[in-house]
Design an enzyme around this catalytic site. Structure first.
Site, short mmCIF file in Angstrom:
data_model
loop_
_atom_site.label_atom_id
_atom_site.label_comp_id
_atom_site.label_asym_id
_atom_site.label_seq_id
_atom_site.Cartn_x
_atom_site.Cartn_y
_atom_site.Cartn_z
N LYS A 112 -31.04 2.15 63.84
CA LYS A 112 -30.29 2.94 63.76
C LYS A 112 -30.06 3.79 61.73
O LYS A 112 -30.29 4.78 62.13
CB LYS A 112 -28.70 2.86 63.64
CG LYS A 112 -28.53 2.25 65.46
CD LYS A 112 -26.60 2.53 65.73
CE LYS A 112 -26.26 2.01 67.01
NZ LYS A 112 -24.97 1.75 67.23
N LYS A 193 -34.71 -1.99 77.26
CA LYS A 193 -33.92 -2.37 78.09
C LYS A 193 -32.83 -0.40 78.15
O LYS A 193 -33.23 0.05 77.57
CB LYS A 193 -32.59 -2.36 76.64
CG LYS A 193 -31.31 -3.44 77.60
CD LYS A 193 -30.39 -3.79 76.80
CE LYS A 193 -28.46 -4.19 77.24
NZ LYS A 193 -27.86 -4.52 76.41
N LYS A 196 -27.91 3.31 77.73
CA LYS A 196 -26.66 4.62 77.54
C LYS A 196 -26.67 5.88 77.18
O LYS A 196 -26.78 7.37 77.43
CB LYS A 196 -25.08 4.61 76.96
CG LYS A 196 -24.75 3.49 78.08
CD LYS A 196 -23.03 4.02 77.75
CE LYS A 196 -22.49 2.81 77.12
NZ LYS A 196 -22.85 2.40 75.88
#
Ligand code: TRP
Length: 325
Positions: A112, A193, A196
């Site tokens: 991140k 994966k 969202k």
């Protein structure tokens, strides 16, 4: 005392079929066997900027989707992280026993941080807050996906370090990851994966997607250059669609789809997904029809677990020598 289960979902992005098949569905299956706490972790969400009005709407939407997916407010506590101040309080106490190096090593932090121009301290502290979520309720079982295994391990390390510095205070959360459901990958990229936050429109099937949209997304999903399903030699995209289909409808098996042309195969998978999501969407509409219902569930969830949190805060403060009145 029943063993406690705790897990959380960030109210950011759109809950999708991967969240359902990989988490919510299995939470609903185990909820009756434990003191179950399912949390909407809004304080985690703000580690990256969120539009305030949107965040508030997402908190309620996420709670309504928990209920629609089968988390029963009569059996589980559904609550919002920021409604219990103990999360933030405990996070501070745990921060003070956490070596900086442990946090800088976290792979999710590194990933991140790479994407941000300025790295907020909250991003670094993220796993300490997650440890606080778990330890605040003395949760023994924390059903999370593989991607959260490192954070869970860190929560154990922090608990252990605290206990050895200040005496036995925290229940050690289990290391083993209880088998959670299917690991669902992105439709557009079966090596990632399903996420969202991925912005690609063909990436994820949102739980609230219209049947037509679901169909379109599945028809466009990445497969491989073969014309039909080769049961012996499936590419990652085909295997992912099959896994999704199987999790939605047990009559879909490797044998049952062998040799199917991709167009027909995808149609079959889309049908199964639409049928699986239909009752969830229906229940979502019911749950949200009365605008105060979700708030009442969140208030009841909070009221039920607040004594657990207060107990841990008192114990932790006393252990550290902070002022307890
Ligand atoms: N970090 C978790 C995720 O992104 C969400 C989370 C926050 C969580 N606190 C938690 C999960 C505590 C389990 C327990 O998936």
């Amino acid at each position: 005392m029943r063993a406690r289960v705790f897990s959380g979902v960030q109210p950011s992005g759109q809950l999708h079929i991967g969240n359902y098949l990989g988490a919510l569905k299995s939470w609903a299956e185990i909820q009756a066997d434990y003191e179950s706490i399912f949390c909407i972790v809004d304080s985690h969400a703000i580690t990256v900027y969120q539009d305030p009005a949107e965040l508030q709407a997402k908190i309620r939407e996420t709670a309504a989707l928990f209920i629609a997916a089968g988390i029963d407010p009569a059996q589980s506590s559904i609550m919002v992280q920021s409604s219990v101040s103990g999360h933030a309080e405990l996070a501070w106490m745990l921060t003070c026993v956490t070596p900086l190096g442990w946090l800088q090593r976290m792979t999710q932090f590194k990933a991140k941080a790479e994407k941000q121009e300025t790295i907020g301290d909250g991003l670094l502290q993220y796993p300490v807050l997650m440890a606080a979520d778990i330890l605040l309720y003395q949760a023994a079982i924390v059903p999370v996906g593989e991607d959260q295994a490192q954070h869970l391990e860190l929560a154990r390390d922090i608990a252990q370090r605290f206990n050895s510095l200040y005496g036995e205070t925290f229940v050690m959360p289990a290391t083993h990851l209880p088998t959670v459901g299917a690991r669902v990958m992105g439709l557009d990229d079966p090596t990632q994966k399903m996420s969202k936050s991925a912005t690609g429109t063909g990436h994820a099937i949102a739980l609230l997607d219209d049947p037509k949209v679901i169909q379109k997304k599945i028809m466009r999903a990445t497969t491989d250059s073969l014309p039909a399903v080769d049961a012996e030699n499936m590419g990652a995209g085909v295997a992912n669609l099959l896994a999704i289909g199987q999790a939605c409808d047990a009559s879909i098996t490797r044998e049952s789809v062998a040799g199917m042309r991709y167009g027909d195969f995808k149609k079959r998978i889309a049908e199964a997904v639409v049928a699986r999501l239909q009752p969830i969407q229906q229940r979502y509409r019911e749950v949200t029809a009365d605008s105060s219902y979700v708030d009442s569930v969140l208030a009841a969830g909070r009221d039920h677990i607040l004594p657990f949190a207060e107990d841990t805060i008192r114990k932790t403060k006393a252990a550290m020598g902070l002022y307890v009145w």
